[in-house]
Motif scaffolding. Structure first.
Motif, PDB file in Angstrom:
ATOM      1  N   LEU A 148      10.386  11.973   6.070  1.00 11.69           N
ATOM      2  CA  LEU A 148      10.460  10.520   5.942  1.00 11.69           C
ATOM      3  C   LEU A 148      11.847  10.178   5.422  1.00 11.69           C
ATOM      4  N   GLY A 149      12.343   9.001   5.814  1.00  9.15           N
ATOM      5  CA  GLY A 149      13.649   8.575   5.323  1.00  9.15           C
ATOM      6  C   GLY A 149      14.588   8.236   6.461  1.00  9.15           C
ATOM      7  N   ASN A 150      15.886   8.402   6.230  1.00  6.64           N
ATOM      8  CA  ASN A 150      16.901   8.020   7.207  1.00  6.64           C
ATOM      9  C   ASN A 150      17.370   9.218   8.026  1.00  6.64           C
ATOM     10  N   ASP A 151      17.718   8.947   9.270  1.00  8.80           N
ATOM     11  CA  ASP A 151      18.298   9.946  10.167  1.00  8.80           C
ATOM     12  C   ASP A 151      17.467  11.229  10.206  1.00  8.80           C
ATOM     13  N   LEU A 152      16.201  11.096  10.547  1.00  7.69           N
ATOM     14  CA  LEU A 152      15.296  12.249  10.550  1.00  7.69           C
ATOM     15  C   LEU A 152      15.744  13.292  11.570  1.00  7.69           C
ATOM     16  N   PHE A 153      15.895  14.515  11.113  1.00  9.27           N
ATOM     17  CA  PHE A 153      16.307  15.650  11.951  1.00  9.27           C
ATOM     18  C   PHE A 153      17.622  15.393  12.689  1.00  9.27           C
ATOM     19  N   GLY A 154      18.475  14.539  12.102  1.00 11.94           N
ATOM     20  CA  GLY A 154      19.759  14.232  12.721  1.00 11.94           C
ATOM     21  C   GLY A 154      19.658  13.422  13.996  1.00 11.94           C
ATOM     22  N   SER A 155      18.503  12.775  14.184  1.00 12.04           N
ATOM     23  CA  SER A 155      18.249  12.044  15.436  1.00 12.04           C
ATOM     24  C   SER A 155      18.752  10.608  15.420  1.00 12.04           C
ATOM     25  N   GLY A 156      19.101  10.110  14.226  1.00 13.45           N
ATOM     26  CA  GLY A 156      19.460   8.708  14.097  1.00 13.45           C
ATOM     27  C   GLY A 156      18.264   7.797  13.907  1.00 13.45           C
ATOM     28  N   PHE A 157      17.054   8.375  13.912  1.00  6.89           N
ATOM     29  CA  PHE A 157      15.831   7.594  13.733  1.00  6.89           C
ATOM     30  C   PHE A 157      15.467   7.532  12.261  1.00  6.89           C
ATOM     31  N   ASP A 158      15.247   6.317  11.771  1.00 10.42           N
ATOM     32  CA  ASP A 158      14.855   6.088  10.386  1.00 10.42           C
ATOM     33  C   ASP A 158      13.395   5.666  10.340  1.00 10.42           C
ATOM     34  N   PHE A 159      12.673   6.165   9.340  1.00 11.73           N
ATOM     35  CA  PHE A 159      11.308   5.690   9.163  1.00 11.73           C
ATOM     36  C   PHE A 159      10.901   5.817   7.699  1.00 11.73           C
ATOM     37  N   GLN A 160      10.521   4.686   7.131  1.00 10.76           N
ATOM     38  CA  GLN A 160      10.015   4.622   5.760  1.00 10.76           C
ATOM     39  C   GLN A 160       8.521   4.345   5.810  1.00 10.76           C
ATOM     40  N   LEU A 161       7.780   4.951   4.898  1.00 16.18           N
ATOM     41  CA  LEU A 161       6.328   4.770   4.883  1.00 16.18           C
ATOM     42  C   LEU A 161       5.848   4.520   3.461  1.00 16.18           C
ATOM     43  N   HIS A 162       4.995   3.513   3.310  1.00 16.63           N
ATOM     44  CA  HIS A 162       4.491   3.112   1.998  1.00 16.63           C
ATOM     45  C   HIS A 162       2.975   2.958   2.061  1.00 16.63           C
ATOM     46  N   SER A 163       2.319   3.210   0.948  1.00 15.80           N
ATOM     47  CA  SER A 163       0.895   2.906   0.843  1.00 15.80           C
ATOM     48  C   SER A 163       0.727   1.573   0.119  1.00 15.80           C
ATOM     49  N   HIS A 164      -0.315   0.852   0.498  1.00 15.87           N
ATOM     50  CA  HIS A 164      -0.593  -0.453  -0.093  1.00 15.87           C
ATOM     51  C   HIS A 164      -2.063  -0.462  -0.491  1.00 15.87           C
ATOM     52  N   LEU A 165      -2.333  -0.582  -1.778  1.00 20.55           N
ATOM     53  CA  LEU A 165      -3.700  -0.542  -2.278  1.00 20.55           C
ATOM     54  C   LEU A 165      -4.320  -1.931  -2.238  1.00 20.55           C
ATOM     55  N   GLY A 166      -5.459  -2.049  -1.545  1.00 23.68           N
ATOM     56  CA  GLY A 166      -6.149  -3.330  -1.458  1.00 23.68           C
ATOM     57  C   GLY A 166      -6.988  -3.586  -2.697  1.00 23.68           C
ATOM     58  N   ALA A 167      -7.872  -4.572  -2.583  1.00 20.61           N
ATOM     59  CA  ALA A 167      -8.692  -4.941  -3.738  1.00 20.61           C
ATOM     60  C   ALA A 167     -10.170  -4.950  -3.408  1.00 20.61           C
ATOM     61  N   GLY A 168     -10.566  -4.214  -2.370  1.00 20.10           N
ATOM     62  CA  GLY A 168     -11.989  -4.043  -2.087  1.00 20.10           C
ATOM     63  C   GLY A 168     -12.664  -5.198  -1.388  1.00 20.10           C
ATOM     64  N   ALA A 169     -11.938  -5.922  -0.525  1.00 18.47           N
ATOM     65  CA  ALA A 169     -12.541  -7.014   0.237  1.00 18.47           C
ATOM     66  C   ALA A 169     -12.882  -6.523   1.640  1.00 18.47           C
ATOM     67  N   TYR A 170     -14.138  -6.641   2.038  1.00 15.82           N
ATOM     68  CA  TYR A 170     -14.573  -6.186   3.368  1.00 15.82           C
ATOM     69  C   TYR A 170     -13.761  -6.862   4.459  1.00 15.82           C
ATOM     70  N   ILE A 171     -13.450  -8.121   4.285  1.00 12.69           N
ATOM     71  CA  ILE A 171     -12.769  -8.875   5.326  1.00 12.69           C
ATOM     72  C   ILE A 171     -11.385  -8.301   5.623  1.00 12.69           C
ATOM     73  N   CYS A 172     -10.778  -7.593   4.664  1.00 12.19           N
ATOM     74  CA  CYS A 172      -9.444  -7.035   4.887  1.00 12.19           C
ATOM     75  C   CYS A 172      -9.463  -5.833   5.809  1.00 12.19           C
ATOM     76  N   GLY A 173     -10.640  -5.407   6.244  1.00 13.98           N
ATOM     77  CA  GLY A 173     -10.708  -4.421   7.305  1.00 13.98           C
ATOM     78  C   GLY A 173     -10.404  -5.038   8.654  1.00 13.98           C
ATOM     79  N   GLU A 174     -10.482  -6.366   8.754  1.00 16.34           N
ATOM     80  CA  GLU A 174     -10.064  -7.080   9.968  1.00 16.34           C
ATOM     81  C   GLU A 174      -8.542  -7.079   9.997  1.00 16.34           C
ATOM     82  N   GLU A 175      -7.952  -6.721  11.130  1.00 15.81           N
ATOM     83  CA  GLU A 175      -6.534  -6.392  11.160  1.00 15.81           C
ATOM     84  C   GLU A 175      -5.612  -7.520  10.718  1.00 15.81           C
ATOM     85  N   THR A 176      -5.913  -8.739  11.066  1.00 13.23           N
ATOM     86  CA  THR A 176      -4.992  -9.811  10.666  1.00 13.23           C
ATOM     87  C   THR A 176      -5.198 -10.224   9.212  1.00 13.23           C
TER      88      THR A 176
END
Length: 422
Positions: A148-176
């Motif tokens: 993860l990070g910048n210039d992965l494997f010297g390819s010029g491709f960057d990708f950052q990944l984060h986790s986001h903790l919800g608050a236990g609402a069933y409705i948040c399983g709906e994608e929007t």
């Protein structure tokens, strides 16, 4: 049956560690894609060929969803993983987070490369503290190792990944609603169109996939779409995780090929508890219409077979009920859940789920009237298909299934003011 996709590392000691994942070839597919600068279209075509359908409930073809993204559109694009897993009866995705988090991470990075995204979020249900910590530790391992990070494997491709903790609402399983929650807003569904592929997270093109769907990607690309499709049956490619619970001996999560007979899955779970007889099965989480046990015993676990029988595979949450269960009591509990979890945005859902619960509760507590059954039928018709998201349908379908297959128990309750069972 051997676990071949999402659970293929379960025989290892501490399979969640990076060293264990790499020992089985982990991140090699990502490395190959980036070093060879594999065309994104080739990746998407392979996912299409695999027949992989969304594993969170809707069953929409994953590769087709990815193809909706315009890679050449200016600005950011996002990959979002839906690890909210709020459907009652479902407990499979948390095991991917706990035991195989790196395969999910690799799948999300590959998805980002395929659609031209440079950032991803994994939305994790608020109650999943252990899975959240396990996934956070895996993220740190992946960043430190250069996955993860910048210039992965010297390819010029960057990708950052984060986790986001919800608050236990069933409705948040709906994608929007999930997107609204990540943005710091109240978790309520958006009107569609526009769809997330065009206007998603922060107004940018976004794909949203289930945890199991994204964790399947590295194996699909490693072994080929045709191999994955061949694990399942026509229109239901691959293997799937099923979480089975209820009145059985060994509740748990099992990875089996789609198209496996339900009777075999039940046998894997140890069969029914001693002295009990199968009465009914909810095949895809509490929002799926219930089916009689004898009907279910003749079915296979795939999208078309379950749909033809009048229910849906959903998230793969199989709830088995024996003959000690009163169907009125079961429906009362389910209706209460959907009433409590309605976000209140749509009138048919906000008011309708409350009415459904109150009428079912009236029958359960011995105050039911003969006309209540027709009233319930009428209410479900006026709720289903009339809301912004599918929660209205999720509340209506269990009622429709119960009245179709177990109407006699409701009639007995109304006439005798007590349960038919016992």
């Amino acid at each position: 049956m051997a676990n071949e996709v999402c659970f293929r590392n379960m025989d290892q000691d501490r399979p969640w560690l990076l060293e264990q994942y790499r020992a089985r070839g982990g991140y090699e597919m990502l490395s190959r894609i980036l070093k060879e600068k594999m065309p994104p279209e080739k990746i998407i075509d392979e996912v299409k060929a695999s027949g992989l359908r969304g594993r969170g409930g809707a069953g929409f073809p994953t590769g087709l969803k990815w193809s909706f993204i315009n890679r050449n559109a200016p600005g950011h694009k996002y990959v979002v993983c839906n690890s909210d897993e709020g459907e009652p009866g479902t407990f499979k995705d948390r095991d991917i987070l706990r035991y195989n988090p790196h395969q999910l991470i690799e799948g999300m990075v590959i998805a980002g490369y395929a659609i031209g995204a440079t950032c991803g979020y994994n939305y994790i249900r608020g109650e999943f503290w252990e899975p959240y910590e396990r996934f956070e530790a895996a993220l740190e391992e992946a960043r430190s190792a250069g996955f993860l990070g910048n210039d992965l494997f010297g390819s010029g491709f960057d990708f950052q990944l984060h986790s986001h903790l919800g608050a236990g609402a069933y409705i948040c399983g709906e994608e929007t609603a999930l997107l609204e929650s990540i943005e710091g807003k109240k978790g309520q569904p958006r009107y569609k169109p526009p769809f997330p592929a065009h206007f998603g997270l922060y107004g940018c093109p976004t794909i949203i996939n289930n945890t199991e769907s994204l964790a399947s990607i590295p194996v699909i690309l490693e072994k080929g779409g045709a191999w994955f499709k061949g694990l399942g049956v026509e229109n239901s490619g691959g293997s799937k995780l099923f979480s089975i619970s209820g009145n059985i001996k060994n509740p748990g999560v099992f990875e089996i090929p789609l198209g496996t007979p339900f009777s075999e899955l039940l046998e894997m779970a140890g069969g029914m508890k001693e002295g009990s007889r199968i009465k009914a099965v909810i095949p895809g989480g509490s929002s799926a219409p219930i089916l009689p046990g004898d009907v279910m015993m003749d079915l296979t676990m795939d999208y078309d077979a379950i749909a033809k029988a009048g229910s849906m595979l959903g998230s793969g949450a199989v709830i088995v009920l024996d003959d000690s269960n009163c169907m009125v009591k079961v429906l009362e509990r389910m209706s209460y859940f959907y009433h409590e979890e309605s976000c209140g945005q749509c009138t048919p859902c906000r008011e309708g789920t409350g009415w459904l619960y109150r009428v079912v509760n009236r029958i359960e507590t011995g105050r039911g009237r003969p006309e209540d059954l027709d009233l319930l039928d009428d209410m479900t018709v006026k709720i289903a298909g009339r809301t912004i998201c599918a929660l209205g349908d999720a509340a209506a379908m269990p009622v429709q299934g119960m009245l179709k297959h177990f109407r006699d128990e409701f009639e007995y309750h109304i006439e005798h003011k007590r349960c038919l069972v016992g």
